[in-house]
Write an enzyme that holds these catalytic residues in place. Structure first.
Site, short mmCIF file in Angstrom:
data_model
loop_
_atom_site.label_atom_id
_atom_site.label_comp_id
_atom_site.label_asym_id
_atom_site.label_seq_id
_atom_site.Cartn_x
_atom_site.Cartn_y
_atom_site.Cartn_z
N LYS A 251 0.72 -1.18 -0.05
CA LYS A 251 -0.06 0.01 -0.12
C LYS A 251 0.97 1.37 -0.04
O LYS A 251 2.11 1.04 0.19
CB LYS A 251 -0.86 -0.05 1.49
CG LYS A 251 -0.10 0.20 2.50
CD LYS A 251 -1.06 -0.08 3.74
CE LYS A 251 -0.18 0.03 4.97
NZ LYS A 251 -0.93 -0.41 6.01
N TYR B 20 11.15 32.73 4.48
CA TYR B 20 10.07 33.42 4.83
C TYR B 20 9.71 33.72 6.36
O TYR B 20 10.08 32.80 7.18
CB TYR B 20 8.89 32.54 4.40
CG TYR B 20 8.61 32.33 2.99
CD1 TYR B 20 8.50 33.62 2.14
CD2 TYR B 20 8.78 31.11 2.36
CE1 TYR B 20 8.08 33.55 0.78
CE2 TYR B 20 8.61 30.90 0.83
CZ TYR B 20 8.26 32.26 0.15
OH TYR B 20 8.03 32.07 -1.10
#
Ligand SMILES: *Cc1c(COP(=O)(O)O)cnc(C)c1O
Length: 397
Positions: free
Chosen positions: A41, A267
């Site tokens: 998965k 930032y």
């Protein structure tokens, strides 16, 4: 391989020989008589579902496990013909695809079973299914009481072939007494159904941790993911398995920049440079999954202290967790906020860093987006022959 690397500014290196080795180790540990379902998965835990599935099957896995039917469909389209168990319940309307692609669904409710049986009838097909029993994970599956109520109707659905029965442990490594409780509940259900004449050829309960810790719970099959990818599950003591690392995440230094004490980086200007140093810019950011740590709610006081300790250490400038990268064998802290696609690391103390130098990154394997190229080492098995979808004409009604 080297050529391949040259083409990428960031890439994930997957070692298929290491995957093969790990599958063999697990196979050997299980011994004969216990089947291995290889859990692939989540894009084989970030490794790439198709190459890993081929390798696992070649090394003795007899079944594959996925969460979504789409994952099973992509395996079929790559020519893989082995049985594929779909863990999650199907949504209404997904039955046809499951039949066409020859997948094996899990049954978690009577309603779902009825829809599957209807689809089987419509297309003239018998559908192999595994019954999922909910014993304490608190997610999918039929609880024993609900199963008792539904049994008469459930097992009279002629189109369903009850091949397997399974449950999933909530805390295989962390809570042995609850695991034993779940196992007892499961075995009681199996016994009651056997008394009704319903028997399953494949009973399976173990994930990686349980497969290692409770050999008496192996039954006919175990569902193993983590170990195949070279990791021991959290809380499992070191043991005789020799697992090999299968995955690493790399980027190259894009740009170098001298900065001076007092400059800020990134930032929000959250990082202020404390001494003159050299920064390296690398082409990975949170959109790639870099710097994203899944931080669950701390369990208990010990865990809480650990989480807070990490935050404090990072704040004081001692990077822990995913807050650093490895360049030329030395660790370099990530500085400033991680951007969407670019991040900065302080390489002032590391000699020999140049534009193009490879950087080893730490990240959760399952959160790295699929667009980051996977570069494979080791034996890549050939494609199987093309898959023909089962013809499901309404004519077969
Ligand atoms: C993910 C998963 C597994 C495998 O778990 P590991 O701990 O990675 O071995 C087994 N069974 C089910 C139902 C799963 O969803």
């Amino acid at each position: 391989m080297t050529e391949d690397r040259m083409l990428h500014s960031r890439w994930i290196e997957v070692d298929l020989d290491a995957v093969a080795h790990n599958v063999s180790q697990v196979r050997e540990f299980l011994g004969e008589g216990v089947r291995l379902l290889a859990v692939v998965k989540s894009d084989a835990y970030g490794h790439g579902i198709v190459p890993v599935a081929r390798t696992a099957l070649a090394k003795g896995a007899s079944m594959l496990g996925v969460t979504h039917p789409e994952e099973g469909m992509s395996l079929r389209e790559a020519g893989i013909t082995a049985p594929i168990l779909v863990f999650r319940p199907l949504l209404p309307g997904e039955e046809e695809a499951v039949l066409r692609y020859g997948l094996t669904p899990s049954v978690s409710s009577l309603e779902q079973a009825v829809r599957l049986a209807d689809a089987g009838r419509r297309y003239g097909k018998r559908v192999p299914v595994h019954l999922k029993v909910e014993t304490g994970m608190g997610r999918t599956g039929l609880k024993p009481a609900a199963l008792k109520d539904a049994a008469a109707e459930l097992f009279s659905l002629a189109e369903l072939e009850w091949e397997g029965i399974y449950t999933h442990f909530a805390s295989a490594a962390g809570d042995p007494s609850f695991t034993r409780h779940q196992f007892r509940v499961f075995q009681d259900v199996v016994r009651h159904l056997a008394e009704r004449g319903v028997v399953f050829s494949l009973r399976h309960v173990c994930n990686s941790a349980a497969a290692l810790l409770y050999p008496e719970m192996h039954l006919e099959m175990v569902r193993v993911g983590t170990l195949l990818y070279g990791q021991l599950p959290a809380g499992v003591p070191q043991n005789s398995l020799e697992l090999a690392g299968t995955w690493s995440f790399w980027a190259r230094v894009l740009h170098l920049q001298r900065v001076q004490k007092g400059d800020t980086v990134g930032y929000g200007r959250t990082h202020k440079v404390r001494r003159d140093t050299l920064l390296a810019v690398i082409p990975v950011g949170y959109s790639d999954g870099f710097g994203i740590d899944v931080s669950p709610r701390p369990v208990g006081m010990g865990d809480l202290i650990k989480v807070m300790g990490k935050i404090v250490l990072n704040y004081l400038g001692f990077p822990v967790g995913t807050g650093y990268v490895i360049i030329n064998g030395a660790s370099a802290p990530v500085v400033g906020r991680i951007g969407m696609e670019l991040s900065c690391v302080d390489v002032g103390k590391i000699p020999g860093v140049e534009v193009g130098t490879p950087v080893l990154l730490q990240a959760r394997r399952t959160v790295i987006r699929a667009s980051v190229p996977r570069v494979y080492r080791g034996e890549m098995l050939p494609e199987g022959s093309g898959f023909q979808k089962a013809p499901l004409g309404d004519t077969q009604m």
